[in-house]
Design a protein around this motif. Sequence first.
Motif, mmCIF file in Angstrom:
data_model
loop_
_atom_site.group_PDB
_atom_site.id
_atom_site.type_symbol
_atom_site.label_atom_id
_atom_site.label_comp_id
_atom_site.label_asym_id
_atom_site.label_seq_id
_atom_site.Cartn_x
_atom_site.Cartn_y
_atom_site.Cartn_z
ATOM 1 N N MET A 193 0.846 -1.192 0.000
ATOM 2 C CA MET A 193 0.000 0.000 0.000
ATOM 3 C C MET A 193 0.881 1.241 0.000
ATOM 4 N N SER A 194 0.667 2.122 -0.950
ATOM 5 C CA SER A 194 1.455 3.352 -1.020
ATOM 6 C C SER A 194 0.520 4.536 -1.185
ATOM 7 N N PRO A 195 -0.125 4.981 -0.067
ATOM 8 C CA PRO A 195 -1.137 6.020 -0.146
ATOM 9 C C PRO A 195 -0.544 7.370 -0.485
ATOM 10 N N THR A 196 -1.365 8.226 -1.057
ATOM 11 C CA THR A 196 -0.979 9.601 -1.336
ATOM 12 C C THR A 196 -1.835 10.522 -0.485
ATOM 13 N N MET A 197 -1.198 11.331 0.347
ATOM 14 C CA MET A 197 -1.932 12.200 1.237
ATOM 15 C C MET A 197 -2.704 13.266 0.464
ATOM 16 N N THR A 198 -3.948 13.473 0.865
ATOM 17 C CA THR A 198 -4.749 14.515 0.244
ATOM 18 C C THR A 198 -5.124 15.601 1.248
ATOM 19 N N ILE A 199 -4.872 15.349 2.529
ATOM 20 C CA ILE A 199 -5.212 16.304 3.570
ATOM 21 C C ILE A 199 -3.952 16.586 4.369
ATOM 22 N N THR A 200 -3.641 17.868 4.583
ATOM 23 C CA THR A 200 -2.385 18.190 5.258
ATOM 24 C C THR A 200 -2.611 19.221 6.357
ATOM 25 N N PRO A 201 -3.045 18.777 7.538
ATOM 26 C CA PRO A 201 -3.174 19.715 8.649
ATOM 27 C C PRO A 201 -1.822 20.348 8.968
ATOM 28 N N ASP A 202 -1.856 21.538 9.539
ATOM 29 C CA ASP A 202 -0.635 22.251 9.869
ATOM 30 C C ASP A 202 0.145 21.511 10.948
ATOM 31 N N LEU A 203 1.445 21.290 10.702
ATOM 32 C CA LEU A 203 2.258 20.499 11.620
ATOM 33 C C LEU A 203 2.394 21.159 12.981
ATOM 34 N N SER A 204 2.577 22.475 13.014
ATOM 35 C CA SER A 204 2.757 23.136 14.301
ATOM 36 C C SER A 204 1.490 23.052 15.135
ATOM 37 N N THR A 205 0.322 23.144 14.492
ATOM 38 C CA THR A 205 -0.942 23.014 15.215
ATOM 39 C C THR A 205 -1.097 21.619 15.784
ATOM 40 N N LEU A 206 -0.798 20.612 14.966
ATOM 41 C CA LEU A 206 -0.934 19.239 15.437
ATOM 42 C C LEU A 206 0.052 18.938 16.551
ATOM 43 N N THR A 207 1.211 19.564 16.499
ATOM 44 C CA THR A 207 2.228 19.320 17.520
ATOM 45 C C THR A 207 1.852 19.953 18.851
ATOM 46 N N ASP A 208 1.452 21.216 18.827
ATOM 47 C CA ASP A 208 1.286 21.985 20.058
ATOM 48 C C ASP A 208 -0.155 22.117 20.546
ATOM 49 N N ASP A 209 -1.109 22.153 19.639
ATOM 50 C CA ASP A 209 -2.492 22.442 20.009
ATOM 51 C C ASP A 209 -3.443 21.277 19.786
ATOM 52 N N GLY A 210 -3.094 20.384 18.872
ATOM 53 C CA GLY A 210 -4.003 19.299 18.552
ATOM 54 C C GLY A 210 -5.054 19.728 17.543
ATOM 55 N N LEU A 211 -6.127 18.946 17.479
ATOM 56 C CA LEU A 211 -7.167 19.174 16.473
ATOM 57 C C LEU A 211 -8.517 18.904 17.125
ATOM 58 N N PRO A 212 -9.388 19.912 17.232
ATOM 59 C CA PRO A 212 -10.688 19.686 17.869
ATOM 60 C C PRO A 212 -11.640 18.961 16.925
ATOM 61 N N PRO A 213 -12.630 18.256 17.465
ATOM 62 C CA PRO A 213 -13.611 17.595 16.600
ATOM 63 C C PRO A 213 -14.507 18.612 15.924
ATOM 64 N N SER A 214 -15.011 18.257 14.758
ATOM 65 C CA SER A 214 -15.904 19.160 14.044
ATOM 66 C C SER A 214 -17.338 19.064 14.558
ATOM 67 N N GLY A 215 -17.644 17.949 15.200
ATOM 68 C CA GLY A 215 -19.004 17.755 15.691
ATOM 69 C C GLY A 215 -19.965 17.258 14.638
ATOM 70 N N LYS A 216 -19.435 16.810 13.496
ATOM 71 C CA LYS A 216 -20.298 16.397 12.387
ATOM 72 C C LYS A 216 -20.590 14.902 12.369
ATOM 73 N N GLY A 217 -19.789 14.130 13.115
ATOM 74 C CA GLY A 217 -19.955 12.685 13.059
ATOM 75 C C GLY A 217 -20.715 12.124 14.241
ATOM 76 N N ARG A 218 -21.013 10.819 14.178
ATOM 77 C CA ARG A 218 -21.657 10.121 15.289
ATOM 78 C C ARG A 218 -20.651 9.320 16.098
ATOM 79 N N VAL A 219 -19.480 9.041 15.479
ATOM 80 C CA VAL A 219 -18.412 8.290 16.122
ATOM 81 C C VAL A 219 -17.213 9.208 16.275
ATOM 82 N N LEU A 220 -16.611 9.229 17.454
ATOM 83 C CA LEU A 220 -15.460 10.078 17.700
ATOM 84 C C LEU A 220 -14.196 9.235 17.824
ATOM 85 N N LEU A 221 -13.171 9.621 17.073
ATOM 86 C CA LEU A 221 -11.846 9.043 17.199
ATOM 87 C C LEU A 221 -10.981 10.031 17.968
#
Length: 218
Positions: free
Chosen positions: A1-29
């Motif tokens: 498997m050799s996937p190609t990334m299509t979504i690229t969140p900001d690295l500094s945000t992911l490192t220091d602040d994380g990523l809040p949920p959007s609230g759009k789903g029924r299942v939370l990861l």
Amino acid sequence: MSPTMTITPDLSTLTDDGLPPSGKGRVLLIACGALAREILDIKQRGGWDHMDLACLPAILHNHPERITEAVRAVVQKHRARYDSIFVVYADCGTGGLLQAACEEMGVEMVAGPHCYAFFDGLEAFAARGEITSFYLTDFLARQFDAFVWKPLGLDRHPELLEMYFGHYEKLVYLAQIDDPALTEKARGHAERMGLSFERRLTGYGDLAATLSGWARRD
């Protein structure tokens, strides 16, 4: 498997602040910020719009004693808004505390000791028994200075290199995507550390299968 990334969140945000949920789903990861790109890409490929993602700051990778309570807080905060919650952390240095907390809260987490194992495949990783290897993922190859070099003080005291890594022989880059530039970056990290270099194109390993199973369970 050799996937190609299509979504690229900001690295500094992911490192220091994380990523809040959007609230759009029924299942939370609930995941480590170091896995955000991979999870978002797997989720997009599967068309799993019912799954939402919340990421804790990836810098907790350097403070595993804080992971369990951070996960517990996110579960408690969002439990009422979601039908199901899954934790996309392995043990990650918590010494079994995260597993115990997840069992107590009635949520399921990824199996294995850490992300290196589930990217490589749990069985394959255990069989290798590479006790003298130092591992990088795509995220850590990109963020090597922030997560390894500077926290260990090697930018200020290079003489500490032998003390930290003298017992290592090889840097193993577990590549999620086939990116020549990122491979050369990882190779450069190995050279800086005085280690031999190996790249394994793992793709998403057991992570993809785990998320797929959770998505179909809903």
